[in-house]
Design a protein around this motif. Sequence first.
Motif, PDB file in Angstrom:
ATOM      1  N   ARG A   1     -73.472 -85.690  78.886  1.00 18.26           N
ATOM      2  CA  ARG A   1     -73.489 -86.710  79.942  1.00 18.26           C
ATOM      3  C   ARG A   1     -72.875 -86.160  81.223  1.00 18.26           C
ATOM      4  NH1 ARG A   1     -71.164 -92.095  78.942  1.00 18.26           N
ATOM      5  NH2 ARG A   1     -72.216 -91.926  76.933  1.00 18.26           N
ATOM      6  N   GLY A   2     -73.502 -86.530  82.341  1.00 18.00           N
ATOM      7  CA  GLY A   2     -73.024 -86.049  83.628  1.00 18.00           C
ATOM      8  C   GLY A   2     -73.571 -84.703  84.038  1.00 18.00           C
ATOM      9  N   HIS A   3     -74.442 -84.110  83.224  1.00 19.66           N
ATOM     10  CA  HIS A   3     -74.934 -82.760  83.470  1.00 19.66           C
ATOM     11  C   HIS A   3     -76.455 -82.695  83.296  1.00 19.66           C
ATOM     12  CE1 HIS A   3     -70.678 -82.022  82.967  1.00 19.66           C
ATOM     13  NE2 HIS A   3     -70.828 -80.767  83.325  1.00 19.66           N
ATOM     14  N   GLY A   4     -77.076 -81.750  84.012  1.00 19.48           N
ATOM     15  CA  GLY A   4     -78.502 -81.491  83.846  1.00 19.48           C
ATOM     16  C   GLY A   4     -79.333 -82.744  84.057  1.00 19.48           C
ATOM     17  N   ARG A   5     -80.242 -82.986  83.116  1.00 19.01           N
ATOM     18  CA  ARG A   5     -81.143 -84.133  83.227  1.00 19.01           C
ATOM     19  C   ARG A   5     -80.607 -85.386  82.542  1.00 19.01           C
ATOM     20  NH1 ARG A   5     -86.787 -81.920  81.279  1.00 19.01           N
ATOM     21  NH2 ARG A   5     -87.288 -84.134  81.450  1.00 19.01           N
ATOM     22  N   SER A   6     -79.403 -85.300  81.970  1.00 17.20           N
ATOM     23  CA  SER A   6     -78.769 -86.501  81.436  1.00 17.20           C
ATOM     24  C   SER A   6     -78.203 -87.341  82.579  1.00 17.20           C
ATOM     25  CB  SER A   6     -77.642 -86.131  80.464  1.00 17.20           C
ATOM     26  OG  SER A   6     -78.167 -85.520  79.297  1.00 17.20           O
ATOM     27  N   ASP A   7     -78.012 -88.621  82.299  1.00 14.22           N
ATOM     28  CA  ASP A   7     -77.431 -89.507  83.305  1.00 14.22           C
ATOM     29  C   ASP A   7     -75.976 -89.151  83.566  1.00 14.22           C
ATOM     30  OD1 ASP A   7     -79.823 -90.882  83.445  1.00 14.22           O
ATOM     31  OD2 ASP A   7     -79.165 -92.545  82.173  1.00 14.22           O
ATOM     32  N   ALA A   8     -75.508 -89.534  84.756  1.00 13.52           N
ATOM     33  CA  ALA A   8     -74.127 -89.248  85.158  1.00 13.52           C
ATOM     34  C   ALA A   8     -73.440 -90.549  85.567  1.00 13.52           C
ATOM     35  CB  ALA A   8     -74.097 -88.250  86.302  1.00 13.52           C
ATOM     36  N   PRO A   9     -73.035 -91.352  84.577  1.00 17.45           N
ATOM     37  CA  PRO A   9     -72.316 -92.579  84.921  1.00 17.45           C
ATOM     38  C   PRO A   9     -70.963 -92.256  85.530  1.00 17.45           C
ATOM     39  CG  PRO A   9     -72.177 -92.174  82.563  1.00 17.45           C
ATOM     40  CD  PRO A   9     -73.119 -91.142  83.122  1.00 17.45           C
ATOM     41  N   GLU A  10     -70.382 -93.229  86.210  1.00 22.27           N
ATOM     42  CA  GLU A  10     -69.043 -93.034  86.756  1.00 22.27           C
ATOM     43  C   GLU A  10     -68.060 -92.809  85.614  1.00 22.27           C
ATOM     44  OE1 GLU A  10     -67.949 -92.717  89.954  1.00 22.27           O
ATOM     45  OE2 GLU A  10     -70.104 -92.629  90.373  1.00 22.27           O
ATOM     46  N   GLY A  11     -67.111 -91.903  85.831  1.00 21.30           N
ATOM     47  CA  GLY A  11     -66.119 -91.594  84.821  1.00 21.30           C
ATOM     48  C   GLY A  11     -64.906 -92.481  84.947  1.00 21.30           C
ATOM     49  N   PRO A  12     -63.814 -92.123  84.303  1.00 20.99           N
ATOM     50  CA  PRO A  12     -63.684 -90.939  83.451  1.00 20.99           C
ATOM     51  C   PRO A  12     -64.387 -91.116  82.112  1.00 20.99           C
ATOM     52  CG  PRO A  12     -61.668 -92.225  83.352  1.00 20.99           C
ATOM     53  CD  PRO A  12     -62.539 -92.892  84.384  1.00 20.99           C
ATOM     54  N   TYR A  13     -64.744 -89.989  81.494  1.00 24.17           N
ATOM     55  CA  TYR A  13     -65.311 -90.016  80.144  1.00 24.17           C
ATOM     56  C   TYR A  13     -64.193 -89.703  79.146  1.00 24.17           C
ATOM     57  CZ  TYR A  13     -69.516 -88.983  82.974  1.00 24.17           C
ATOM     58  OH  TYR A  13     -70.511 -88.977  83.923  1.00 24.17           O
TER      59      TYR A  13
ATOM     60  N   GLU B   1     -72.876 -76.164  91.486  1.00 23.46           N
ATOM     61  CA  GLU B   1     -72.907 -76.959  92.711  1.00 23.46           C
ATOM     62  C   GLU B   1     -73.885 -78.127  92.612  1.00 23.46           C
ATOM     63  OE1 GLU B   1     -73.592 -74.135  95.841  1.00 23.46           O
ATOM     64  OE2 GLU B   1     -71.563 -73.275  95.681  1.00 23.46           O
ATOM     65  N   ALA B   2     -74.884 -78.013  91.723  1.00 26.42           N
ATOM     66  CA  ALA B   2     -75.863 -79.093  91.538  1.00 26.42           C
ATOM     67  C   ALA B   2     -75.367 -80.167  90.572  1.00 26.42           C
ATOM     68  CB  ALA B   2     -77.177 -78.507  91.022  1.00 26.42           C
ATOM     69  N   THR B   3     -74.246 -79.895  89.895  1.00 31.80           N
ATOM     70  CA  THR B   3     -73.705 -80.869  88.942  1.00 31.80           C
ATOM     71  C   THR B   3     -73.147 -82.078  89.688  1.00 31.80           C
ATOM     72  OG1 THR B   3     -73.115 -79.059  87.440  1.00 31.80           O
ATOM     73  CG2 THR B   3     -72.076 -81.183  87.030  1.00 31.80           C
ATOM     74  N   SER B   4     -73.384 -83.244  89.139  1.00 30.45           N
ATOM     75  CA  SER B   4     -72.833 -84.467  89.704  1.00 30.45           C
ATOM     76  C   SER B   4     -71.305 -84.411  89.718  1.00 30.45           C
ATOM     77  CB  SER B   4     -73.305 -85.657  88.859  1.00 30.45           C
ATOM     78  OG  SER B   4     -72.399 -86.719  88.899  1.00 30.45           O
ATOM     79  N   VAL B   5     -70.705 -84.802  90.839  1.00 34.71           N
ATOM     80  CA  VAL B   5     -69.239 -84.852  90.908  1.00 34.71           C
ATOM     81  C   VAL B   5     -68.695 -85.832  89.872  1.00 34.71           C
ATOM     82  CG1 VAL B   5     -67.283 -85.581  92.344  1.00 34.71           C
ATOM     83  CG2 VAL B   5     -69.041 -84.084  93.292  1.00 34.71           C
ATOM     84  N   ALA B   6     -69.362 -86.964  89.713  1.00 36.42           N
ATOM     85  CA  ALA B   6     -68.930 -87.945  88.705  1.00 36.42           C
ATOM     86  C   ALA B   6     -69.011 -87.347  87.310  1.00 36.42           C
ATOM     87  CB  ALA B   6     -69.786 -89.205  88.793  1.00 36.42           C
ATOM     88  N   GLY B   7     -70.082 -86.589  87.039  1.00 34.83           N
ATOM     89  CA  GLY B   7     -70.246 -85.973  85.731  1.00 34.83           C
ATOM     90  C   GLY B   7     -69.221 -84.887  85.468  1.00 34.83           C
ATOM     91  N   TYR B   8     -69.008 -84.028  86.458  1.00 35.23           N
ATOM     92  CA  TYR B   8     -68.066 -82.919  86.288  1.00 35.23           C
ATOM     93  C   TYR B   8     -66.648 -83.450  86.097  1.00 35.23           C
ATOM     94  CZ  TYR B   8     -65.992 -78.291  86.984  1.00 35.23           C
ATOM     95  OH  TYR B   8     -65.301 -77.119  86.801  1.00 35.23           O
TER      96      TYR B   8
END
Length: 268
Positions: A60-72, A176-183
């Motif tokens: 989650r939060g990476h690639g083609r998966s969704d990136a919901p708001e964290g924290p995870y 750099e393409a990773t979602s900030v929320a996901g990372y």
Amino acid sequence: MMQEQMITRPDGTRIHARITGPQDGPAVVFSNSLGTTLHLWDAILPFLPEGLRILRYDMRGHGRSDAPEGPYSMGQLISDAEAVCDAFDIKDAMFVGLSVGGMIAQGLAVKRPDLIRALVLSNTAAKIGNPKLWQDRISFITANGLAAASDEIMRRWFGRDFYGTPDMTPWKAMVEATSVAGYTGVCAAIAGTDFYTPTSGLRIPALGIAGTEDGATPPDLVRETTDLIPGSKFALIRRAGHLPCVEQPAEFAQHLCDFFSATGHLRA
């Protein structure tokens, strides 16, 4: 035959997964690191034997998966991996996890022993860093973005032979393409994880892999975690950093193949 699927989790997050190989082949599941996608494993696939059923996914939060708001939470990441395995009816898999993927591997092996018959813990640990380190990183990336942090990340990831070469460029772009929320969401999950006690209770075949130039999870840390599991093996890849499957794919794959053979995971 390749099959791709989006697995929807109870919170609505969709996890992207890809599976190849025969339905009845020995299963190998790959879980990638913070800031990477399932393509982390591309370079080693040509070196693996035919006939394996290979499952890869974007956490989650990476690639083609969704990136919901964290924290995870680590529990969420483990449940995501569990759901991906269940979606493809995976059982008795060799689970290969790198960095946070290795933490997921440890947690899933404790939670669902039916899914995992052996572990490869690459460039990972039962506990990585400390809460302040991760909170500082979360704060910096939230304020400045991943492009501002990507060069420092590359220095932790890669050995001196690879850092700064053209081969590094796509990996910098991936971060750099990773979602900030996901990372940052996954950073929070790592910050809250300490698996020393549960991992020390595991009694399955395990292989630890480390890179001599790893600035994120040094070899001694990887070995310490692997040693928690009785009878485990340990391999050191020289001239490689945090992602030896990228820098030394043939050697990394050979360690996997040797472990497949030693554990009887390959059918004669």
